[in-house]
Design a protein around this motif. Structure first.
Motif, PDB file in Angstrom:
ATOM      1  N   CYS A 101      43.341  53.353  52.621  1.00 61.59           N
ATOM      2  CA  CYS A 101      41.978  52.838  52.437  1.00 61.59           C
ATOM      3  C   CYS A 101      41.005  54.007  52.612  1.00 61.59           C
ATOM      4  CB  CYS A 101      41.686  51.717  53.435  1.00 61.59           C
ATOM      5  SG  CYS A 101      41.421  52.305  55.124  1.00 61.59           S
ATOM      6  N   GLN A 102      39.720  53.722  52.564  1.00 64.48           N
ATOM      7  CA  GLN A 102      38.738  54.817  52.610  1.00 64.48           C
ATOM      8  C   GLN A 102      38.557  55.396  54.020  1.00 64.48           C
ATOM      9  OE1 GLN A 102      36.055  55.335  49.581  1.00 64.48           O
ATOM     10  NE2 GLN A 102      35.607  53.173  49.344  1.00 64.48           N
ATOM     11  N   GLY A 103      39.014  54.675  55.030  1.00 62.02           N
ATOM     12  CA  GLY A 103      39.001  55.207  56.391  1.00 62.02           C
ATOM     13  C   GLY A 103      37.628  55.638  56.875  1.00 62.02           C
ATOM     14  N   ASP A 104      37.622  56.544  57.860  1.00 66.12           N
ATOM     15  CA  ASP A 104      36.345  56.880  58.513  1.00 66.12           C
ATOM     16  C   ASP A 104      35.419  57.755  57.671  1.00 66.12           C
ATOM     17  OD1 ASP A 104      37.446  59.390  58.711  1.00 66.12           O
ATOM     18  OD2 ASP A 104      37.417  59.499  60.899  1.00 66.12           O
ATOM     19  N   LYS A 105      35.885  58.188  56.501  1.00 67.17           N
ATOM     20  CA  LYS A 105      35.011  58.962  55.616  1.00 67.17           C
ATOM     21  C   LYS A 105      33.924  58.080  55.017  1.00 67.17           C
ATOM     22  CE  LYS A 105      37.072  62.891  53.304  1.00 67.17           C
ATOM     23  NZ  LYS A 105      37.870  63.270  52.144  1.00 67.17           N
ATOM     24  N   VAL A 106      34.266  56.812  54.791  1.00 71.63           N
ATOM     25  CA  VAL A 106      33.367  55.909  54.072  1.00 71.63           C
ATOM     26  C   VAL A 106      33.147  54.584  54.810  1.00 71.63           C
ATOM     27  CG1 VAL A 106      33.096  54.578  51.926  1.00 71.63           C
ATOM     28  CG2 VAL A 106      34.001  56.903  51.827  1.00 71.63           C
ATOM     29  N   CYS A 107      34.216  53.991  55.285  1.00 71.86           N
ATOM     30  CA  CYS A 107      34.123  52.640  55.848  1.00 71.86           C
ATOM     31  C   CYS A 107      33.557  52.663  57.267  1.00 71.86           C
ATOM     32  CB  CYS A 107      35.499  51.984  55.846  1.00 71.86           C
ATOM     33  SG  CYS A 107      35.436  50.305  56.490  1.00 71.86           S
ATOM     34  N   ASN A 109      34.085  50.688  59.615  1.00 68.43           N
ATOM     35  CA  ASN A 109      35.074  50.314  60.636  1.00 68.43           C
ATOM     36  C   ASN A 109      36.149  51.378  60.836  1.00 68.43           C
ATOM     37  OD1 ASN A 109      33.851  47.804  60.915  1.00 68.43           O
ATOM     38  ND2 ASN A 109      35.059  46.936  59.249  1.00 68.43           N
ATOM     39  N   GLY A 110      36.150  52.370  59.965  1.00 68.43           N
ATOM     40  CA  GLY A 110      37.246  53.351  59.960  1.00 68.43           C
ATOM     41  C   GLY A 110      37.340  54.155  61.247  1.00 68.43           C
ATOM     42  N   LEU A 111      38.568  54.349  61.714  1.00 63.33           N
ATOM     43  CA  LEU A 111      38.801  55.096  62.951  1.00 63.33           C
ATOM     44  C   LEU A 111      39.515  56.418  62.697  1.00 63.33           C
ATOM     45  CD1 LEU A 111      40.013  52.023  65.044  1.00 63.33           C
ATOM     46  CD2 LEU A 111      37.797  53.167  65.253  1.00 63.33           C
ATOM     47  N   ILE A 112      40.167  56.547  61.558  1.00 62.37           N
ATOM     48  CA  ILE A 112      40.885  57.792  61.242  1.00 62.37           C
ATOM     49  C   ILE A 112      40.592  58.210  59.799  1.00 62.37           C
ATOM     50  CG2 ILE A 112      42.773  57.506  62.914  1.00 62.37           C
ATOM     51  CD1 ILE A 112      44.510  56.441  60.580  1.00 62.37           C
ATOM     52  N   ASP A 113      40.845  59.501  59.522  1.00 62.86           N
ATOM     53  CA  ASP A 113      40.632  60.031  58.174  1.00 62.86           C
ATOM     54  C   ASP A 113      41.892  59.752  57.339  1.00 62.86           C
ATOM     55  OD1 ASP A 113      40.298  61.500  55.878  1.00 62.86           O
ATOM     56  OD2 ASP A 113      39.482  63.267  56.883  1.00 62.86           O
ATOM     57  N   CYS A 114      41.881  58.620  56.673  1.00 64.66           N
ATOM     58  CA  CYS A 114      43.084  58.161  55.963  1.00 64.66           C
ATOM     59  C   CYS A 114      43.459  59.079  54.807  1.00 64.66           C
ATOM     60  CB  CYS A 114      42.860  56.745  55.427  1.00 64.66           C
ATOM     61  SG  CYS A 114      42.564  55.559  56.722  1.00 64.66           S
ATOM     62  N   GLU A 115      42.469  59.559  54.079  1.00 64.21           N
ATOM     63  CA  GLU A 115      42.773  60.393  52.913  1.00 64.21           C
ATOM     64  C   GLU A 115      43.475  61.680  53.347  1.00 64.21           C
ATOM     65  OE1 GLU A 115      39.560  62.325  50.877  1.00 64.21           O
ATOM     66  OE2 GLU A 115      40.611  62.243  48.968  1.00 64.21           O
ATOM     67  N   ASN A 116      42.917  62.293  54.369  1.00 67.12           N
ATOM     68  CA  ASN A 116      43.488  63.539  54.861  1.00 67.12           C
ATOM     69  C   ASN A 116      44.942  63.342  55.310  1.00 67.12           C
ATOM     70  OD1 ASN A 116      43.881  65.441  57.419  1.00 67.12           O
ATOM     71  ND2 ASN A 116      42.484  66.408  55.985  1.00 67.12           N
ATOM     72  N   LEU A 117      45.161  62.285  56.055  1.00 65.46           N
ATOM     73  CA  LEU A 117      46.507  62.005  56.561  1.00 65.46           C
ATOM     74  C   LEU A 117      47.465  61.681  55.406  1.00 65.46           C
ATOM     75  CD1 LEU A 117      47.986  61.847  59.212  1.00 65.46           C
ATOM     76  CD2 LEU A 117      47.209  59.498  59.489  1.00 65.46           C
ATOM     77  N   ALA A 118      46.980  60.866  54.472  1.00 63.07           N
ATOM     78  CA  ALA A 118      47.815  60.490  53.328  1.00 63.07           C
ATOM     79  C   ALA A 118      48.212  61.736  52.527  1.00 63.07           C
ATOM     80  CB  ALA A 118      47.071  59.497  52.439  1.00 63.07           C
ATOM     81  N   CYS A 119      47.259  62.654  52.335  1.00 60.77           N
ATOM     82  CA  CYS A 119      47.549  63.872  51.557  1.00 60.77           C
ATOM     83  C   CYS A 119      48.574  64.749  52.280  1.00 60.77           C
ATOM     84  CB  CYS A 119      46.271  64.665  51.285  1.00 60.77           C
ATOM     85  SG  CYS A 119      45.214  63.838  50.092  1.00 60.77           S
ATOM     86  N   LYS A 120      48.440  64.859  53.603  1.00 58.67           N
ATOM     87  CA  LYS A 120      49.402  65.680  54.361  1.00 58.67           C
ATOM     88  C   LYS A 120      50.815  65.093  54.256  1.00 58.67           C
ATOM     89  CE  LYS A 120      46.429  67.461  58.025  1.00 58.67           C
ATOM     90  NZ  LYS A 120      46.049  67.254  59.425  1.00 58.67           N
ATOM     91  N   ILE A 121      50.900  63.768  54.376  1.00 59.49           N
ATOM     92  CA  ILE A 121      52.219  63.117  54.303  1.00 59.49           C
ATOM     93  C   ILE A 121      52.786  63.283  52.895  1.00 59.49           C
ATOM     94  CG2 ILE A 121      53.433  60.897  54.431  1.00 59.49           C
ATOM     95  CD1 ILE A 121      51.330  60.059  56.559  1.00 59.49           C
ATOM     96  N   ASP A 122      51.914  63.074  51.926  1.00 60.60           N
ATOM     97  CA  ASP A 122      52.341  63.164  50.532  1.00 60.60           C
ATOM     98  C   ASP A 122      52.881  64.559  50.204  1.00 60.60           C
ATOM     99  OD1 ASP A 122      52.077  61.759  47.749  1.00 60.60           O
ATOM    100  OD2 ASP A 122      51.372  63.825  47.500  1.00 60.60           O
ATOM    101  N   GLU A 123      52.152  65.561  50.665  1.00 65.78           N
ATOM    102  CA  GLU A 123      52.553  66.943  50.393  1.00 65.78           C
ATOM    103  C   GLU A 123      53.962  67.217  50.919  1.00 65.78           C
ATOM    104  OE1 GLU A 123      50.458  70.849  51.796  1.00 65.78           O
ATOM    105  OE2 GLU A 123      49.039  69.468  50.863  1.00 65.78           O
TER     106      GLU A 123
END
Ligand code: SF4
Ligand code: SF4
Ligand code: SF4
Length: 285
Positions: A101-107, A109-123
């Motif tokens: 989801c958009q995480g704390d960058k946009v939402c 309610n967000g508590l973590i940076d989902c995009e950043n984490l998703a990209c690291k895992i994906d890589e």
């Protein structure tokens, strides 16, 4: 039609999924965390007009597919998109693109940076071979918009609220903000029932007297979930894990799944067969 045999596995490995129509393929493109920049979107739109039927399909896992690509166009379509930095999506016995989801960058309610984490895992893990397939989701808070509990490995942002009693004036704003009744004001002081608290942080945002602050911020990890014909709910493995713990658990989970999983077995089915305790001991050691 030529008499040449079609290598469906090879095409699938390049993201081309056979359609019910003969010699037609839906071209799956990789999207990490649901985000794509405008330049890539334009390139995909052009490819849909040139090689497909002029439209795209957005899958339930935030991926893009361009349906109705003819067999003879598959290579050209793939090469053209590769030049624009758009990779093929994953299919078959592999790790799929990470949804988020958009995480704390946009939402709010967000508590973590989902995009950043998703990209690291994906890589690190995208396209890795596994016994069946492995789906990972990263969601920013306990609202769980991308349903981490329905993934083989689900990650959910959370925060531990801490009360600074001396600042509390008993206004009850935190009580109103808490959707699960975990915080109560008694004799003008707020108290948290940790058994009920889902670590969402709504009370912290509601307090105007600095009487609640964010303690540890981390993530809950769910394992073994899946949707589909035989859905399973992911089991909570850890709460408030930091990034180092998360990647350690993820790495050990891959090792475990590859070693113990039977060919064609989903991770949740493996946990059910072997038992959660054996896995828990190994990954949390
Ligand atoms: S899970 Fe939380 S952070 Fe993510 S979109 Fe939903 S409400 Fe926002
Ligand atoms: S919102 Fe803050 S000040 Fe008001 S009762 Fe809750 S903790 Fe106390
Ligand atoms: S963190 Fe969320 S669940 Fe826990 S007390 Fe605060 S509002 Fe309630």
């Amino acid at each position: 039609m030529s008499g040449k045999k079609i290598d469906v596995s090879l095409l699938k490995s390049k993201g081309f999924l056979p359609q019910r129509q003969e010699n037609m393929f839906s071209m799956r493109l990789k999207v990490v965390s649901g985000n794509l920049d405008a330049k890539k979107l334009r390139a995909i739109a052009d490819a849909a007009e040139k090689y497909g039927s002029g439209y795209i399909h957005i899958t339930s896992r935030q991926q893009i597919e361009v349906p109705f690509v003819k067999l003879e166009d598959t290579e050209a379509a793939r090469n053209e998109l590769e030049k624009q930095g758009i990779s093929a999506g994953s299919a078959g016995k592999k790790v799929r693109a990470v949804v988020a989801c958009q995480g704390d960058k946009v939402c709010r309610n967000g508590l973590i940076d989902c995009e950043n984490l998703a990209c690291k895992i994906d890589e690190k893990y995208f396209g890795e071979a596994v016994p069946k397939k492995l789906k990972i989701a990263v969601t920013g808070c306990p609202s769980a918009c991308v349903r981490p509990q329905e993934n083989d490995f689900g990650i959910m942002g959370n925060v531990k609220p801490e009360i600074l009693g001396e600042n509390c004036v008993g206004c009850k704003l935190c009580e109103k903000a808490c959707k699960v009744g975990a915080i109560k004001v008694l004799e003008d002081k707020a108290f948290i029932n940790t058994k009920k608290c889902i670590l969402c942080g709504a009370c912290i945002a509601a307090c105007r007297k600095d009487a609640l602050r964010a303690g540890k911020i981390g993530c809950t990890i769910f394992v073994g979930g899946k949707a589909g014909r035989q859905p399973m709910q992911g089991i909570k493995l850890l709460e408030l894990a930091d990034e180092e713990q998360l990647f350690s658990v993820l790495e050990k989970t891959f090792e475990y799944y590859r070693r113990e999983g039977l060919d064609g077995e989903r991770f949740g089915d493996l946990l059910e067969r072997v038992g959660m305790e054996k896995y828990r001991e190994e990954v949390l050691s």
